[in-house]
Design a protein around this motif. Structure first.
Motif, PDB file in Angstrom:
ATOM      1  N   LEU A 129      -5.616   0.216  -6.638  1.00 14.86           N
ATOM      2  CA  LEU A 129      -6.426   0.685  -7.773  1.00 14.86           C
ATOM      3  C   LEU A 129      -5.932   2.032  -8.278  1.00 14.86           C
ATOM      4  O   LEU A 129      -5.858   2.263  -9.500  1.00 14.86           O
ATOM      5  N   THR A 130      -5.581   2.917  -7.371  1.00 11.83           N
ATOM      6  CA  THR A 130      -5.045   4.215  -7.790  1.00 11.83           C
ATOM      7  C   THR A 130      -3.724   4.041  -8.521  1.00 11.83           C
ATOM      8  O   THR A 130      -3.472   4.711  -9.541  1.00 11.83           O
ATOM      9  N   ALA A 131      -2.869   3.149  -8.026  1.00  8.24           N
ATOM     10  CA  ALA A 131      -1.587   2.910  -8.687  1.00  8.24           C
ATOM     11  C   ALA A 131      -1.778   2.310 -10.078  1.00  8.24           C
ATOM     12  O   ALA A 131      -1.092   2.697 -11.036  1.00  8.24           O
ATOM     13  N   LEU A 132      -2.713   1.343 -10.208  1.00  5.20           N
ATOM     14  CA  LEU A 132      -2.975   0.763 -11.533  1.00  5.20           C
ATOM     15  C   LEU A 132      -3.444   1.825 -12.517  1.00  5.20           C
ATOM     16  O   LEU A 132      -3.045   1.845 -13.682  1.00  5.20           O
ATOM     17  N   LEU A 133      -4.312   2.702 -12.042  1.00  5.66           N
ATOM     18  CA  LEU A 133      -4.814   3.757 -12.911  1.00  5.66           C
ATOM     19  C   LEU A 133      -3.685   4.696 -13.338  1.00  5.66           C
ATOM     20  O   LEU A 133      -3.629   5.135 -14.495  1.00  5.66           O
ATOM     21  N   ASN A 134      -2.765   4.976 -12.418  1.00  7.47           N
ATOM     22  CA  ASN A 134      -1.640   5.851 -12.757  1.00  7.47           C
ATOM     23  C   ASN A 134      -0.614   5.148 -13.636  1.00  7.47           C
ATOM     24  O   ASN A 134       0.065   5.794 -14.442  1.00  7.47           O
ATOM     25  N   MET A 135      -0.489   3.815 -13.494  1.00  9.14           N
ATOM     26  CA  MET A 135       0.484   3.056 -14.289  1.00  9.14           C
ATOM     27  C   MET A 135      -0.120   2.522 -15.570  1.00  9.14           C
ATOM     28  O   MET A 135       0.497   1.689 -16.242  1.00  9.14           O
TER      29      MET A 135
ATOM     30  N   LEU B  80     -14.868   0.556  -8.728  1.00 12.94           N
ATOM     31  CA  LEU B  80     -14.364  -0.307  -7.657  1.00 12.94           C
ATOM     32  C   LEU B  80     -13.994   0.508  -6.421  1.00 12.94           C
ATOM     33  O   LEU B  80     -14.287   0.116  -5.278  1.00 12.94           O
ATOM     34  N   LYS B  81     -13.371   1.627  -6.612  1.00  7.72           N
ATOM     35  CA  LYS B  81     -13.012   2.480  -5.480  1.00  7.72           C
ATOM     36  C   LYS B  81     -14.259   3.000  -4.758  1.00  7.72           C
ATOM     37  O   LYS B  81     -14.291   3.097  -3.530  1.00  7.72           O
ATOM     38  N   ALA B  82     -15.279   3.341  -5.540  1.00 10.02           N
ATOM     39  CA  ALA B  82     -16.524   3.810  -4.921  1.00 10.02           C
ATOM     40  C   ALA B  82     -17.186   2.698  -4.128  1.00 10.02           C
ATOM     41  O   ALA B  82     -17.760   2.944  -3.054  1.00 10.02           O
ATOM     42  N   TYR B  83     -17.103   1.458  -4.630  1.00  9.46           N
ATOM     43  CA  TYR B  83     -17.704   0.341  -3.902  1.00  9.46           C
ATOM     44  C   TYR B  83     -17.005   0.144  -2.556  1.00  9.46           C
ATOM     45  O   TYR B  83     -17.645  -0.153  -1.539  1.00  9.46           O
TER      46      TYR B  83
ATOM     47  N   ALA C 295       0.825  -1.208   0.000  1.00  7.55           N
ATOM     48  CA  ALA C 295       0.000   0.000   0.000  1.00  7.55           C
ATOM     49  C   ALA C 295       0.857   1.255   0.000  1.00  7.55           C
ATOM     50  O   ALA C 295       0.604   2.200  -0.764  1.00  7.55           O
ATOM     51  N   THR C 296       1.881   1.280   0.838  1.00  4.69           N
ATOM     52  CA  THR C 296       2.774   2.436   0.861  1.00  4.69           C
ATOM     53  C   THR C 296       3.519   2.578  -0.447  1.00  4.69           C
ATOM     54  O   THR C 296       3.689   3.698  -0.969  1.00  4.69           O
ATOM     55  N   LEU C 297       3.982   1.460  -1.019  1.00  2.54           N
ATOM     56  CA  LEU C 297       4.694   1.515  -2.300  1.00  2.54           C
ATOM     57  C   LEU C 297       3.797   2.060  -3.397  1.00  2.54           C
ATOM     58  O   LEU C 297       4.233   2.857  -4.242  1.00  2.54           O
ATOM     59  N   CYS C 298       2.550   1.641  -3.409  1.00  2.00           N
ATOM     60  CA  CYS C 298       1.623   2.151  -4.421  1.00  2.00           C
ATOM     61  C   CYS C 298       1.423   3.664  -4.275  1.00  2.00           C
ATOM     62  O   CYS C 298       1.356   4.390  -5.271  1.00  2.00           O
ATOM     63  N   LYS C 299       1.308   4.134  -3.034  1.00  2.00           N
ATOM     64  CA  LYS C 299       1.172   5.579  -2.830  1.00  2.00           C
ATOM     65  C   LYS C 299       2.412   6.311  -3.321  1.00  2.00           C
ATOM     66  O   LYS C 299       2.316   7.384  -3.944  1.00  2.00           O
ATOM     67  N   CYS C 300       3.599   5.746  -3.050  1.00  2.00           N
ATOM     68  CA  CYS C 300       4.834   6.376  -3.518  1.00  2.00           C
ATOM     69  C   CYS C 300       4.900   6.386  -5.048  1.00  2.00           C
ATOM     70  O   CYS C 300       5.311   7.387  -5.658  1.00  2.00           O
ATOM     71  N   ILE C 301       4.516   5.278  -5.673  1.00  2.00           N
ATOM     72  CA  ILE C 301       4.507   5.221  -7.136  1.00  2.00           C
ATOM     73  C   ILE C 301       3.580   6.281  -7.703  1.00  2.00           C
ATOM     74  O   ILE C 301       3.897   6.970  -8.683  1.00  2.00           O
ATOM     75  N   CYS C 302       2.430   6.450  -7.103  1.00  2.00           N
ATOM     76  CA  CYS C 302       1.486   7.468  -7.573  1.00  2.00           C
ATOM     77  C   CYS C 302       2.086   8.863  -7.460  1.00  2.00           C
ATOM     78  O   CYS C 302       1.930   9.700  -8.375  1.00  2.00           O
ATOM     79  N   GLU C 303       2.776   9.134  -6.362  1.00  2.00           N
ATOM     80  CA  GLU C 303       3.384  10.455  -6.203  1.00  2.00           C
ATOM     81  C   GLU C 303       4.458  10.687  -7.257  1.00  2.00           C
ATOM     82  O   GLU C 303       4.552  11.789  -7.818  1.00  2.00           O
TER      83      GLU C 303
ATOM     84  N   LEU D 291      -5.294  -0.784   1.423  1.00  2.32           N
ATOM     85  CA  LEU D 291      -4.529  -1.457   0.382  1.00  2.32           C
ATOM     86  C   LEU D 291      -5.243  -1.425  -0.962  1.00  2.32           C
ATOM     87  O   LEU D 291      -4.651  -1.085  -1.988  1.00  2.32           O
ATOM     88  N   ALA D 292      -6.525  -1.795  -0.990  1.00  2.00           N
ATOM     89  CA  ALA D 292      -7.235  -1.895  -2.266  1.00  2.00           C
ATOM     90  C   ALA D 292      -7.299  -0.547  -2.966  1.00  2.00           C
ATOM     91  O   ALA D 292      -7.045  -0.440  -4.182  1.00  2.00           O
ATOM     92  N   ALA D 293      -7.645   0.503  -2.246  1.00  2.00           N
ATOM     93  CA  ALA D 293      -7.726   1.831  -2.859  1.00  2.00           C
ATOM     94  C   ALA D 293      -6.364   2.264  -3.375  1.00  2.00           C
ATOM     95  O   ALA D 293      -6.256   2.860  -4.465  1.00  2.00           O
TER      96      ALA D 293
END
Length: 1706
Positions: A593-599, A618-621, A535-543, A588-590
């Motif tokens: 999903l955010t990282a996939l959208l950015n990648m 999916l994020k809204a669910y 989860a932290t790695l995905c947030k870093c990738i998004c940044e 983790l899931a959010a």
């Protein structure tokens, strides 16, 4: 101002008394005396000091309070001198004070006591007045005086702290005299001297800061300081006592800035090791050492000119470096602030050294880091974190060296070290030290810390708890170092959070870290050791991607240059599987999903558009769903749908196969993680379903099976679902694989045989078979409907399933049952898709399910078990679902199969309520199964009616169960069955259907619809009617719906013997509509509407039943009335009664005996009295509506037999015959004769009689009880409960006689020895029922709440009065007759009877308004008996007389006042109190002419009562005095005012009485008499201030104000006031004494008349001083001391008050 030589005046007498109070044992008294003395410290300073000196000289030095007294006196002197102006004291006075201080210091043996501190404070206060003179005296004592030097040193230290400016000029003299003494002092005293030197040095520093140009360090001073410095350094610093060493260190720390640098430099070789040795000796208190080192380094390492070489500093570094590691600990016991202060000192030391020697310090830190000592390494990291931002420029060239040194510690297990290292990495990145590719190892370290799992957290937490237990207290060192290496003081969760934040900060706020982090972060997504940080790695990738997009840079990975970076398919496969757990840490899931959208730019273009549309959903669910409503299956289906859609839009077989390879290669990432592994099976199945290469698919499904853990339920299910997904496109390939696995297992026959001996192998076989079964089931479920018929037939026909039945575990059984259910659902799905076919081996499959459901093994759970295992219930639930599925398919179910299913499943209605979710699911599915059985039964009406009748009969035992949830479940099932049956019956409403029914009957001879008689409505209705009154609202509503459904069905069915008339059918339909409307609008949760709702239901049922059904229902009423649930039985009784009332006239003569017998049987069987009574009422209704002779003959016969066999004396409960009497007594034709007989029996025979068979009886012989009178009393009790008109008329004729007899019997029972208490209780019970019958609820409450108390002394008299009062209110016309019966009783010899009569007559006085004759006789009779021998009778007489009604009191006032005057000073206080309490009642409504003759007489008598001990008497007498003041007019006014002035101080004093009632009475009285005094100021004070006087402060203000007005307005009365108040000094109540003291003090302090002062001041002061000295109450002593202070402050005492008074006092 008085001079120092002024002789002792009158003020000194008061002050000396206050000083004497300083020796009191009470803190409050000492505090009051101190406050009084200090109030006028400025104005009377010399007098206070003289008195204190006198006290110190005259008070003997004896044990006990001597220390307290002398310390208090010295503190007063010190505070007084501090308040004086400079130079206000003469030199002689100061010398005298100094001598006193010295003497007290000499006398005190304990240097740490409050006595010594007080003496020291006095000396310091004198020093501040005239420092030169005092210092000379101190110097003399220091040289060779008798005063302890230690005390003087402490005083000088305090003087330096308080006033450094005046002390420093004398410091040279202090040092010159103290230094010679240092060589000979004891070790225990060295700490005090060291502390003093620290204070003196600090004072000098303060002086220099204030006067920087003043000469303060001349050669002589330097020499003295150097001498002290050498002594401290040479001897004291190395003392054995750790306290001395630490105090010396602190003193040296303050001296460093004052010492000559040359001497300091020469001392450094010895100074530094000595200071460090102090820490080594005692490391528990580090701050003095670190502070001293800080002060030293500031002096010896100035900018540019260090006095030390670095090698000389190394020893300091070696010592303080481990101290830095302490900062990272989690401290307990409030030590955190101390540790923080110490760390700041350590860090400051490092900054000073680093500024002077940057390169040397760097090399030193690296060398300590390479030593691999945990404490040192931790300290190095913490210091580096502190130094890097400050020395980054100096250390810029050391970057690579530092990084290489730090890398060595990356594998350290200690959490403290890892946290410090993580924070250091953040600092290094911030200052730009992380730049090269090989520096990514630090990022990997951070990721590893962020990836700490929850299981690791729990393990490390347990180790930390073990550490804390082992450490115990602060000094415990058991295995300390070993445990710290493992755990440390940092929690793993804290380390994880810190690492998360650092990683995110590096990615979001440090631009130069972007090159290091991208695409490195993609690499750490894959390894399983970093799963917790995803989860932290995905947030870093998004940044990072956001920053790249912001700069316009493309987001891509050059896989040719970086082949070790995972491909997009691998990243997608990794992240899509981790989405399975959306609620993992850090959202983790959010994050994924955010990282996939950015990648998405890393993937084919078509996927980007899909993800932009799907991922936000999916994020809204996730965000919209709450934890309690989360649907995991829906979420997983959404993920699989996203994966499937992604593969479809890419539409590349090569990419799809690559994706499948990536997923199949990820099994190693989830070893031991069955949830994610199961989801990986399904993801791989989705991808394989898109592949056309059969050999590739075969290879991958083999991998799926090989990598699966069939022993785990989740993994096994995921494997089966994954195989099913593959079977959607490759059914034959999957079945081929399953066949291979089954044959492989079947060939191991020897293994199966040995499995019975090896439980573990048996489990393995069960797991494999369970997996095979599920894979077969899901393969059939996902396979195309067009190809499954032959495969299912082959699967069942070849006994493949039967080979899977021999499983033991519950999980394996569930798997096999699930597989059979899936096979049946596949058949149903095929029919829905237009490919129907019968399941030929359906019965065989049912047998399989039943075999697994009703197993002979221990895993089967019986219905009677109280606590059920969830696995077993789950097995039954799945089996029921499977049965439902198999019953739904063709061919039709046979009766034998149906009965077997019912036998196995109906017992589930008795399952316990817990576990609720599983049990509810089982019952819901069971109801569905029953409905499916009914739905799939025969086509003709008879077979369906038989089927529903059979099912309802099967459920009857649960409908009547004692357990609530059993009945609820059965009712809901019945409701569902009837709805299903109505669906079939109401299909005949159409004309076409009726024609078909007629045609079918003609052809087959069997009607399609059953007849109404087949429903057996009479029995059915009587079964469900009791449930309409059930305790459960759900059962009530469902039962009403069941009845509605029954009649709704009945009206649609034909009736045998012809149809009903059109009018009758319309009435029936109307009643049915009313019933349906009632069900819809009723509030079933409300019990208040239950009776009305039930009545309406019965009314509708009465209309809807035919005659035959009506008779049948009443004949079955016995079972309904005797229902095991009391509320249901009562409801049935009510329903039967209503049916009888509405249609009882339709019953024939032959039906009545049967129905009566049924009701009698019910009455006999019902144990509860209330229910039995209602049944008997129903019998009465039957008698009334039918032929009553038949019913009453049976009842009378039963009543006679009942009366003959019961023993009334031993039977404590209510008789069944009494209940029958009560029921028929309510009837108009039976009540009057029955009650007349009971009353006549009671009148003719006494309840209690003496035993006349004995010739000799003592007065203590018990009374004998006659059987019939007791029976009559109990029968009378029953009769009173009836409440019919005939009984009421009889009671009205005998009301006075019955009431008087019962009333006197209550009183007489207290005078009779040996009375049978049970008989008396029966009489009182009759009285209670009598009260209830006449409608006097108050009287009933009195009797009911006091049954036991009425038999004892103390309460019954009051109760008799309340009873009489109730009768007067409810039956006023009966009072005259009652009084005529009670008057003669006052002349009887029995005192208790006289008391009872007097109590009743007393009550009738106040209720006799409008009855002049009765009142006149009452007043006369009570007045004549005020001389009765019994004080209780006298009291009751006066209480009655003072309650004469308002309108009549004027007539009888003289007579009543005469009685009060006679009894107001009665010897018995209760009689006197009654007279005083009644006086205000009489005075309020009498005339002036009546009161004036006795006004002064009453006033005098009331004054004598105001000092009684009883608070009630005091309150009443004060209150009566206030009421009496209203009649003080005319000629009596002056005499009355004389009395009031003499009483006024007492009233004012008792306004603050200890009792609240007295306080309130005095307040009211004061408000009433204030206007008579003709002083507006007093009236104003009475209105405003009196209400606040409950508070001590408010009361003092009130007294001060009131005394001021009294002095102003009534100066001629001052003697009276003061005399009365002074008399109160001897009051028995301490608070009143204290109030008197306050009153006198306020009055004298405001008195301007010197003549009066000269009279009273000596007396008052004498009394106050005696009170301060001798009063046993501390509140009086404290208040007296305060009063003396008030007089001292505001009053100039008369000169005539000389010392002789004090002599007389003492």
């Amino acid at each position: 101002m008085a001079s120092d030589e002024e002789p002792a005046s009158h003020q000194s007498v008061v002050i000396q008394a206050l000083v004497g109070a300083l020796s009191d044992s009470s803190d409050a008294v000492r505090e009051a005396a101190t406050i009084s003395l200090c109030k006028d410290a400025r104005g009377s300073a010399h007098v206070i000091l003289d008195c204190c000196l006198t006290s110190l000289r005259t008070v003997k030095r004896r044990g006990g309070q001597v220390a307290v007294h002398r310390s208090s006196v010295l503190n007063v002197m010190a505070r007084t001198i501090r308040d004086m102006e400079r130079m206000q004291l003469s030199e002689d006075k100061i010398k005298s004070m100094v001598k006193i201080s010295f003497a007290e210091m000499t006398s005190c043996k304990d240097l740490d006591s409050s006595w010594e501190h007080a003496a020291s404070s006095l000396l310091v206060a004198v020093c501040c007045q005239m420092p030169s003179l005092v210092m000379e005296e101190i110097f003399l004592q220091l040289v060779g005086g008798s005063v302890p030097v230690l005390a003087l040193v402490q005083a000088l230290a305090e003087f330096s702290t308080i006033d450094a400016v005046q002390f420093v000029p004398h410091m040279k003299g202090v040092l010159s005299r103290v230094l010679p003494l240092l060589g000979g002092i004891k070790d225990a005293q060295k700490k005090t001297f060291a502390d003093a030197f620290a204070c003196w040095s600090a004072g000098m520093i303060v002086y220099v800061e204030k006067y920087p140009s003043a000469p303060y360090l001349g050669p002589d001073m330097q020499a003295l300081l150097h001498s002290a410095f050498d002594l401290f350094l040479g001897r004291w610093l190395l003392a054995r006592d750790a306290k001395v060493s630490l105090a010396t260190v602190e003193a040296l720390a303050q001296m460093f800035p004052l010492i000559n640098k040359i001497q300091l430099k020469s001392a450094l070789p010895k100074l530094v090791p000595s200071i460090l040795s102090v820490y080594k000796k005692d490391s528990s208190n580090c701050f003095p050492v670190t502070h001293a080192l800080h002060m030293l380094l500031e002096v010896v390492l100035p900018s540019g000119q260090p006095m030390l070489e670095f090698q000389a500093v190394v020893s300091i570094l070696n010592t303080i470096l481990p101290m830095a590691s302490i900062y990272s600990r989690k401290e307990r016991n409030g030590e955190a602030s101390a540790i923080l202060k110490n760390f700041n000192e350590v860090a400051t030391c490092f900054v000073i050294i680093g500024t002077a020697f940057p390169e040397d310090l760097f090399n030193y830190l690296l060398s300590r880091l390479n030593a691999k000592e945990m404490e040192a390494s931790l300290g190095v990291f913490l210091i580096l974190k502190h130094l890097l931002p400050r020395l980054a420029t100096s250390w810029n060239g050391k970057r690579s060296t530092l990084l290489e040194a730090v890398k060595v510690s990356l594998q350290e297990p200690n959490l403290n070290l890892r946290k410090a290292l993580a924070e250091l990495v953040a600092i290094m990145s911030a200052v730009g030290f992380l730049q090269q590719d090989n520096d990514r190892i630090f990022l990997e370290f951070l990721v590893k810390q962020s990836a700490i799992t929850d299981s690791e957290v729990k393990i490390l937490h347990s180790q930390q708890e073990a550490l804390e237990i082992a450490l115990g207290t602060r000094n415990a060192e058991i295995h300390q170092n070993h445990l710290r290496l493992k755990v440390g003081f940092v929690s793993p969760s804290e380390l994880r959070v810190v690492s998360d934040k650092i990683l995110y900060l590096l990615a979001s706020t440090t631009p130069h870290m972007e090159e290091l982090m991208w695409p490195f972060l993609l690499k750490v997504l894959i390894p399983p050791c970093f799963t917790g940080a995803i989860a932290t790695l995905c947030k870093c990738i998004c940044e990072i991607i956001k920053r790249k997009n912001g700069k316009g840079e493309p987001v891509y990975v050059d896989y040719r240059l970086q082949p070790d970076v995972p491909r997009p398919e691998e990243v997608l496969g990794r992240l899509i599987v981790l989405l399975q757990n959306p609620h993992a840490r850090n959202h983790l899931a959010a994050s994924i999903l955010t990282a996939l959208l950015n990648m998405s730019s890393l993937f084919p273009t078509a996927v980007q558009l899909l993800w932009e549309d799907e991922i936000p959903k999916l994020k809204a669910y996730i965000s919209d769903s709450e934890d309690d409503s989360w649907q995991q299956e829906t979420w997983e289906e959404m993920i699989l749908h996203l994966l499937s859609e992604s593969v479809d839009v890419i539409s590349s077989s090569e990419w799809t196969m690559s994706m499948a390879n990536a997923l199949s290669g990820h099994y190693c990432l989830y070893e031991g993680d069955n949830q994610h592994c199961a989801f990986l099976h399904r993801c791989l199945g989705v991808v394989l379903s898109k592949v056309d290469n059969r050999s590739f698919v075969r290879e991958k499904i083999a991998t799926m099976y090989r990598q699966s853990n069939v022993a785990d339920t989740a993994n096994r299910l995921g494997l089966a679902m994954g195989m099913g997904l593959v079977a959607a496109s490759h059914l034959d390939t999957v079945l081929e694989k399953l066949k291979d696995v089954l044959e492989k297992e079947s060939r191991r026959t020897i293994t199966r045989f040995l499995a019975s001996f090896f439980a573990q192998r048996e489990k393995d076989v069960d797991n494999i078979y369970a997996a095979l079964a599920l894979m077969y089931g899901y393969a059939a479920s996902y396979a195309p409907s067009t190809v499954i018929e032959a495969r299912i037939d082959k699967l069942v026909g070849t006994n493949v399933l039967s080979r899977l039945l021999d499983v033991k575990s519950a999980a394996a059984k569930q798997a096999v049952i699930t597989a059979i259910n899936l096979l049946g659902q596949a058949v149903i799905k095929a029919g829905a898709h237009g490919v129907p076919f019968p399941l030929k081996r359906r019965d065989t499959m049912l047998d399989y399910v039943m075999t697994l459901m009703v197993s002979q093994t221990s895993s089967y759970v019986l219905a009677t078990q109280s606590l059920l295992e969830a696995d077993s219930l789950r097995t039954q639930n799945l089996a029921i679902n499977a049965c439902t599925t198999l019953v739904s398919v063709e061919p039709k179910l046979t009766s034998a199969s149906r009965d077997r299913i019912l036998e196995a499943t109906l017992r589930f209605y008795t399952l316990p309520a817990e576990p609720a979710p599983v049990v509810d699911s089982v019952l819901s599915d069971l109801t569905n199964l029953l409905c499916v059985i009914l739905r799939t039964s025969g086509e003709d009406g008879k077979s369906r009616a038989d089927q529903v009748h059979h099912l309802l009969n099967s459920l009857d035992q649960y409908i009547s169960s004692q357990v609530d949830h059993h009945r609820e479940r059965a009712c809901m099932s019945v409701l569902a069955l009837l709805r299903e049956f109505r669906t079939f019956c109401t299909a005949g409403c159409s004309h076409l259907f009726l024609s078909l029914c007629l045609l079918y009957k003609v052809v087959s001879g069997t009607p399609l619809l059953p007849s109404r008689d087949a429903l057996i409505l009479g029995k059915r209705v009587m079964m469900y009617l009791p449930r309409c009154a059930d305790v459960s609202s759900l059962i009530r509503k469902s039962s009403a719906q069941i009845i509605d459904l029954l009649f709704s069905i009945a009206l649609t069915l034909p009736k045998l013997g012809g149809s009903s008339s059109m009018e009758s059918r319309q009435v029936s339909f109307g009643a049915l509509s009313s019933l349906e409307e009632l069900i819809a609008v009723s509030k079933w949760d409300s019990t208040a509407e239950l009776a009305g709702t039930l009545q309406q239901i019965v009314g509708a049922v009465s209309i809807l039943l035919t005659n035959d059904e009506y008779v049948s229902a009443l004949q079955y009423c016995n079972t309904a009335i005797c229902d095991i649930i009391p509320q249901c039985g009562e409801g049935a009784t009510f329903a039967v009664k209503q049916l009888i009332l509405e249609r009882g006239n339709q019953l024939g003569e032959r039906d009545i005996p049967t129905i009566t017998q049924s009701l009698f049987k019910a009455a006999t069987s019902v144990a509860e009295v209330g229910r039995r009574q209602k049944v008997l009422e129903t019998v009465c209704s039957l008698a009334q509506e039918t032929q009553s002779r038949i019913v009453m003959s049976e009842l009378l016969a039963a009543a006679v037999r009942e009366a003959q066999v019961k023993d009334s004396l031993k039977h404590k409960g209510s008789w069944p015959i009494d209940e029958a009497f009560k029921a028929f007594a309510n009837h108009v034709d039976l009540a009057l004769p029955f009650l007349d007989y009971l009353v006549s029996v009671l009148d003719q025979t006494p309840v209690l009689k003496d035993d006349t068979d004995k010739n000799e009886q003592s007065s203590h012989a018990p009374h004998t009880i006659d059987y019939f009178p007791i029976a009559a009393v109990r029968a009378l009790t029953t009769a009173f409960r009836v409440g019919g008109d005939p009984i009421r008329k009889a009671l009205e004729q005998r009301y006075a006689t019955v009431f008087c007899a019962l009333l006197l019997q209550i009183g007489g029972s207290h005078g009779t020895t040996g009375l049978d208490k049970q008989a008396s209780r029966d009489i009182i019970l009759a009285f209670k029922t009598f009260c209830r019958f006449v409608g006097d609820l108050d009287m009933e409450n009195v009797v009911d709440s006091s049954i036991d108390e009425l038999l004892t002394e103390g309460y019954w008299i009051k109760a008799v009065g309340k009873i009489a009062h109730c009768v007067a209110l409810t039956h006023p016309k009966k009072v005259g007759a009652i009084c005529n019966l009670l008057w003669p009783v006052l002349k009887r010899d029995y005192v208790f009877q006289r008391i009872a009569a007097a109590a009743a007559l007393s009550e009738y006085v106040k209720t006799s308004r409008g009855t002049a004759d009765v009142l006149e006789q009452l007043v006369g009779v009570l007045s004549r008996h005020i001389g009765d021998e019994s004080p209780v009778v006298r009291r009751l007489c006066v209480e009655g007389l003072v309650q004469v009604p308002h309108d009549d009191m004027a007539q009888y006032a003289p007579q009543v006042l005469g009685v009060i005057v006679t009894l107001i000073d009665d010897d018995v206080e209760s009689v006197s109190y009654a007279a005083v309490q009644g006086l205000p009642l009489v005075l309020e409504i009498t005339t002036e002419e009546t009161v004036v003759p006795v006004l002064l007489n009453l006033c005098v008598r009331l004054r004598s009562l105001q000092t009684r001990e009883s608070v009630h008497m005091r309150a009443a007498s004060f209150g009566a005095l206030g009421t009496l003041s209203a009649f003080a007019t005319g000629s009596q006014l002056d005499a009355f005012l004389e009395q009031m002035h003499s009483i006024l101080p007492r009233v004012l004093l008792h306004i603050n009485d200890e009792d609240s009632s007295v306080r309130q009475a005095c307040k009211t009285t004061f408000k009433r008499i204030a206007p008579l005094l003709q002083a507006e100021e007093l009236k104003h004070v009475a209105r405003l201030d009196c209400k606040e006087s409950d508070n001590r402060l408010y009361y003092d203000a009130f007294l001060k104000e009131i005394t001021r007005h009294l002095i102003t307005r009534f100066s001629d009365r001052l003697d009276t006031y003061l005399s009365c108040a002074i008399q109160a000094f001897d009051s028995p109540w301490p608070r009143v004494q204290a109030n008197a003291v306050s009153f006198v003090a306020f009055m004298l302090s405001q008195l301007e008349d010197q003549r009066s002062s000269s009279i009273y001041v000596p007396q008052v002061v004498t009394l106050l001083m005696r009170a301060v000295e001798n009063s046993p109450s501390q509140i009086v002593r404290a208040r007296s001391a305060w009063a003396l202070g008030v007089l001292l402050e505001q009053l100039k005492l008369s000169s005539s008050f000389s010392g002789d008074v004090l002599a007389g006092c003492t």
